[in-house]
Design a protein around this motif. Structure first.
Motif, PDB file in Angstrom:
ATOM      1  N   ILE A 135       1.080  -1.143  -0.100  1.00 52.50           N
ATOM      2  CA  ILE A 135      -0.128  -0.156  -0.012  1.00 52.50           C
ATOM      3  C   ILE A 135       0.932   1.066   0.074  1.00 52.50           C
ATOM      4  N   ASN A 136       1.753   1.053   0.783  1.00 54.79           N
ATOM      5  CA  ASN A 136       2.873   2.311   0.845  1.00 54.79           C
ATOM      6  C   ASN A 136       3.742   2.538  -0.229  1.00 54.79           C
ATOM      7  N   ASN A 137       3.572   1.343  -1.210  1.00 56.42           N
ATOM      8  CA  ASN A 137       4.642   1.749  -2.296  1.00 56.42           C
ATOM      9  C   ASN A 137       3.706   1.195  -3.625  1.00 56.42           C
ATOM     10  N   PRO A 138       2.899   2.191  -4.184  1.00 52.78           N
ATOM     11  CA  PRO A 138       1.984   1.706  -5.006  1.00 52.78           C
ATOM     12  C   PRO A 138       2.403   1.225  -6.244  1.00 52.78           C
ATOM     13  N   THR A 139       3.715   1.055  -6.664  1.00 51.96           N
ATOM     14  CA  THR A 139       4.357   0.559  -7.848  1.00 51.96           C
ATOM     15  C   THR A 139       4.920  -0.747  -7.576  1.00 51.96           C
ATOM     16  N   ALA A 140       4.961  -1.066  -6.384  1.00 52.21           N
ATOM     17  CA  ALA A 140       5.610  -2.295  -5.819  1.00 52.21           C
ATOM     18  C   ALA A 140       4.649  -3.661  -6.364  1.00 52.21           C
ATOM     19  N   THR A 141       5.051  -4.804  -6.548  1.00 55.33           N
ATOM     20  CA  THR A 141       4.462  -5.905  -6.745  1.00 55.33           C
ATOM     21  C   THR A 141       4.826  -6.768  -5.611  1.00 55.33           C
ATOM     22  N   ARG A 142       4.236  -8.115  -5.655  1.00 56.93           N
ATOM     23  CA  ARG A 142       4.513  -9.313  -4.582  1.00 56.93           C
ATOM     24  C   ARG A 142       6.090  -9.534  -4.579  1.00 56.93           C
ATOM     25  N   TYR A 143       6.725  -9.279  -5.725  1.00 56.38           N
ATOM     26  CA  TYR A 143       7.926 -10.061  -5.907  1.00 56.38           C
ATOM     27  C   TYR A 143       8.832  -8.884  -5.110  1.00 56.38           C
ATOM     28  N   ASN A 144       8.594  -7.625  -5.073  1.00 55.62           N
ATOM     29  CA  ASN A 144       9.496  -6.767  -4.077  1.00 55.62           C
ATOM     30  C   ASN A 144       9.334  -6.922  -2.742  1.00 55.62           C
ATOM     31  N   LEU A 145       8.186  -7.812  -2.368  1.00 55.99           N
ATOM     32  CA  LEU A 145       8.417  -8.325  -0.844  1.00 55.99           C
ATOM     33  C   LEU A 145       9.601  -9.077  -0.754  1.00 55.99           C
TER      34      LEU A 145
ATOM     35  N   ASP B  11      12.593  -8.764  -2.486  1.00 57.19           N
ATOM     36  CA  ASP B  11      14.094  -8.318  -3.154  1.00 57.19           C
ATOM     37  C   ASP B  11      14.208  -6.739  -3.038  1.00 57.19           C
ATOM     38  N   SER B  12      13.451  -6.218  -1.848  1.00 60.96           N
ATOM     39  CA  SER B  12      13.524  -4.648  -1.911  1.00 60.96           C
ATOM     40  C   SER B  12      13.448  -4.351  -0.275  1.00 60.96           C
ATOM     41  N   PRO B  13      14.412  -4.758   0.474  1.00 64.81           N
ATOM     42  CA  PRO B  13      14.012  -4.688   2.020  1.00 64.81           C
ATOM     43  C   PRO B  13      14.190  -3.098   2.552  1.00 64.81           C
ATOM     44  N   HIS B  14      14.316  -2.156   1.494  1.00 62.66           N
ATOM     45  CA  HIS B  14      14.451  -0.804   1.930  1.00 62.66           C
ATOM     46  C   HIS B  14      12.790  -0.326   2.081  1.00 62.66           C
ATOM     47  N   LEU B  15      11.897  -1.049   1.402  1.00 65.20           N
ATOM     48  CA  LEU B  15      10.612  -0.518   1.288  1.00 65.20           C
ATOM     49  C   LEU B  15       9.850  -0.711   2.799  1.00 65.20           C
ATOM     50  N   LYS B  16       9.241   0.529   3.138  1.00 66.98           N
ATOM     51  CA  LYS B  16       8.514   0.895   4.265  1.00 66.98           C
ATOM     52  C   LYS B  16       6.956   0.520   4.141  1.00 66.98           C
TER      53      LYS B  16
ATOM     54  N   ARG C 154       7.304 -18.240   3.278  1.00 67.64           N
ATOM     55  CA  ARG C 154       8.511 -17.659   3.326  1.00 67.64           C
ATOM     56  C   ARG C 154       8.239 -16.489   4.074  1.00 67.64           C
ATOM     57  N   GLY C 155       9.358 -15.591   4.341  1.00 70.18           N
ATOM     58  CA  GLY C 155       9.314 -14.396   5.148  1.00 70.18           C
ATOM     59  C   GLY C 155       9.395 -13.338   4.119  1.00 70.18           C
ATOM     60  N   ILE C 156       8.734 -12.319   4.102  1.00 71.23           N
ATOM     61  CA  ILE C 156       9.249 -10.769   3.471  1.00 71.23           C
ATOM     62  C   ILE C 156      10.536 -10.374   4.042  1.00 71.23           C
ATOM     63  N   CYS C 157      11.162  -9.531   3.195  1.00 77.09           N
ATOM     64  CA  CYS C 157      12.366  -9.236   3.406  1.00 77.09           C
ATOM     65  C   CYS C 157      12.263  -7.845   4.215  1.00 77.09           C
ATOM     66  N   GLN C 158      11.189  -7.239   4.298  1.00 79.58           N
ATOM     67  CA  GLN C 158      11.088  -5.978   5.032  1.00 79.58           C
ATOM     68  C   GLN C 158      10.840  -6.232   6.329  1.00 79.58           C
ATOM     69  N   ARG C 159      11.288  -5.246   7.366  1.00 72.54           N
ATOM     70  CA  ARG C 159      11.218  -5.414   8.749  1.00 72.54           C
ATOM     71  C   ARG C 159      10.063  -4.486   9.164  1.00 72.54           C
ATOM     72  N   VAL C 160       8.691  -5.028   9.605  1.00 68.27           N
ATOM     73  CA  VAL C 160       7.813  -4.077   9.660  1.00 68.27           C
ATOM     74  C   VAL C 160       7.044  -4.465  11.309  1.00 68.27           C
ATOM     75  N   PHE C 161       7.675  -3.627  12.262  1.00 65.48           N
ATOM     76  CA  PHE C 161       7.225  -3.881  13.601  1.00 65.48           C
ATOM     77  C   PHE C 161       5.831  -3.203  13.739  1.00 65.48           C
ATOM     78  N   PRO C 162       4.961  -3.683  14.338  1.00 66.19           N
ATOM     79  CA  PRO C 162       3.686  -3.052  14.500  1.00 66.19           C
ATOM     80  C   PRO C 162       3.925  -1.723  15.421  1.00 66.19           C
ATOM     81  N   GLU C 163       3.176  -0.793  15.439  1.00 66.42           N
ATOM     82  CA  GLU C 163       3.139   0.466  16.226  1.00 66.42           C
ATOM     83  C   GLU C 163       2.974   0.119  17.694  1.00 66.42           C
ATOM     84  N   TYR C 164       1.794  -0.531  17.642  1.00 63.97           N
ATOM     85  CA  TYR C 164       1.277  -1.170  19.181  1.00 63.97           C
ATOM     86  C   TYR C 164       0.879  -2.531  19.101  1.00 63.97           C
ATOM     87  N   ALA C 165       0.925  -3.202  20.171  1.00 62.16           N
ATOM     88  CA  ALA C 165       0.318  -4.553  20.401  1.00 62.16           C
ATOM     89  C   ALA C 165      -0.533  -4.252  21.345  1.00 62.16           C
TER      90      ALA C 165
END
Length: 366
Positions: free
Chosen positions: A111-121, A123-128, A160-171
């Motif tokens: 959602i945050n990267n509108p041009t990204a595809t599933r494959y970028n999950l 190969d693109s660890p910098h995506l937020k 498999r795990g995506i390469c981005q690191r996404v911590f929730p803001e709140y648990a």
């Protein structure tokens, strides 16, 4: 002491009616929320009603995606992302077990990267990601305190795990959401938390902080051991298991998981064995293979068990045996696992294909 780096930015709130008592925190993330959940459990346990009521109270618009399956596929992640992009969602609220929350993290990146595809999950660890708030309704994955998102890749026929690191803001933790869980789901998810604690404790990336957390989580689990055996899941027991699961997430956020998780993915994908059970049936043989006998003894002590045979007996009684995997399939899974460097490097000693195959054959009844 070697250099240590510890980072876990998620804010954890545990209290009765945690969502209802903290409605104002949702205002920090925008005017439009996307709620991601499964089909029925969030309705039964009241978590969905709590979330929608506070969003309405705070004047926050929302959309609901309520079709997340167990072990969510990349196709589902894409569908969530498409809804979020069309509706211009500012943040995601993931409600449920690991599947909805993991799917939320992966979809948040797209959602945050509108041009990204599933494959970028992968190969693109910098995506937020857009912000994610986690409302867990099981006590197992600990995803509410990890940066990981595990998805099902049907093209590769594995999880498999995506390469981005996404911590929730709140648990946002509330034991009342666990009170309707069936006994076997409670057992399977709690064994998943146990596998996180064990694998994180034995990991080559473990450190003094992650070990301290793991030991506390193992002690909490040990305090529940007899009640798990009796399937006596009181509110107190469920709260301890929820804490153990969240702490386990904090452990593997630093040290990662190891052989049982990597080996268990094939059992889940190819044999539909629940994730926690897939890990759990491998744990005893995995610990037999571990060289750090002091840590193995500490695990058993904290679990109030005498030896590894007692652990194996407990796991067999709770999970049942797995006898649907042929030797040929085990060989195939071992061939793939020996190429999984992300998991192998988390083990403290070299691992061969023969080592992996022995864990499989010792664990799976054929």
């Amino acid at each position: 002491m070697d250099f240590m780096n510890y980072y876990m930015p998620t804010k954890i709130l545990l209290v009765e009616d945690v969502v209802l008592k903290n409605s104002s925190l949702f205002n920090n993330f925008g005017e439009k929320a996307l709620i991601v959940t499964g089909k029925t459990s969030s309705i039964i346990n009241g978590s969905l009603s709590d979330v929608t009521s506070v969003l309405q109270k705070e004047g926050i618009l929302y959309d609901i995606f309520n079709s997340v399956e167990e072990n969510p596929s990349l196709e589902t992640v894409e569908n969530i992302a498409e809804l979020g992009r069309v509706q211009k969602s500012n943040f995601i609220i993931g409600i449920g077990g690991g599947s909805p929350i993991d799917a939320s993290k992966a979809a948040g990146v797209l959602i945050n990267n509108p041009t990204a595809t599933r494959y970028n999950l992968f190969d693109s660890p910098h995506l937020k990601s857009i912000p994610v708030i986690a409302v867990p309704t099981t006590a197992g994955t600990g995803t509410e305190t990890t940066p990981y998102s595990i998805v099902t890749d049907n093209e590769l026929q594995t999880k498999r795990g995506i390469c981005q690191r996404v911590f929730p803001e709140y648990a946002l933790l509330d034991v009342k959401y666990l009170m309707f869980l069936p006994a076997q789901i409670t057992i399977n998810t709690s064994i998943d938390a146990l596998s996180h604690l064990v694998e994180g404790y034995m990991s080559s990336k473990a450190n003094v902080v992650s070990d301290a957390l793991a030991e506390k989580g193992l002690k909490l689990f040990g305090e529940c051991l007899n009640m798990i055996k009796e399937k006596d899941f009181t509110c107190i027991v469920r709260e301890k298991l929820m804490l153990a699961s969240t702490i386990a997430g904090m452990v593997i956020a630093q040290s990662g998981t190891s052989l049982p998780h990597g080996m268990g993915y094939a059992l889940t994908y190819s044999h539909n064995i629940p994730h926690g059970k897939a890990n759990g049936v491998l744990l005893k043989s995995y610990l037999d293979f571990c060289l750090d006998e002091n840590k193995v003894r500490k695990i058993l002590y904290l679990l109030t068990l005498e030896n590894l045979d007692d652990l194996g007996d407990f796991l067999n009684a709770m999970l049942g045996s797995v006898n649907t995997v042929s030797y040929e399939e085990m060989c195939s899974y071992a061939d793939k696992m020996v190429l999984n460097n992300d998991k192998l490097k988390n083990h403290t000693s070299p691992v061969t294909r023969e080592d992996i195959l022995k864990i499989y054959t010792d664990s799976l009844k054929i």
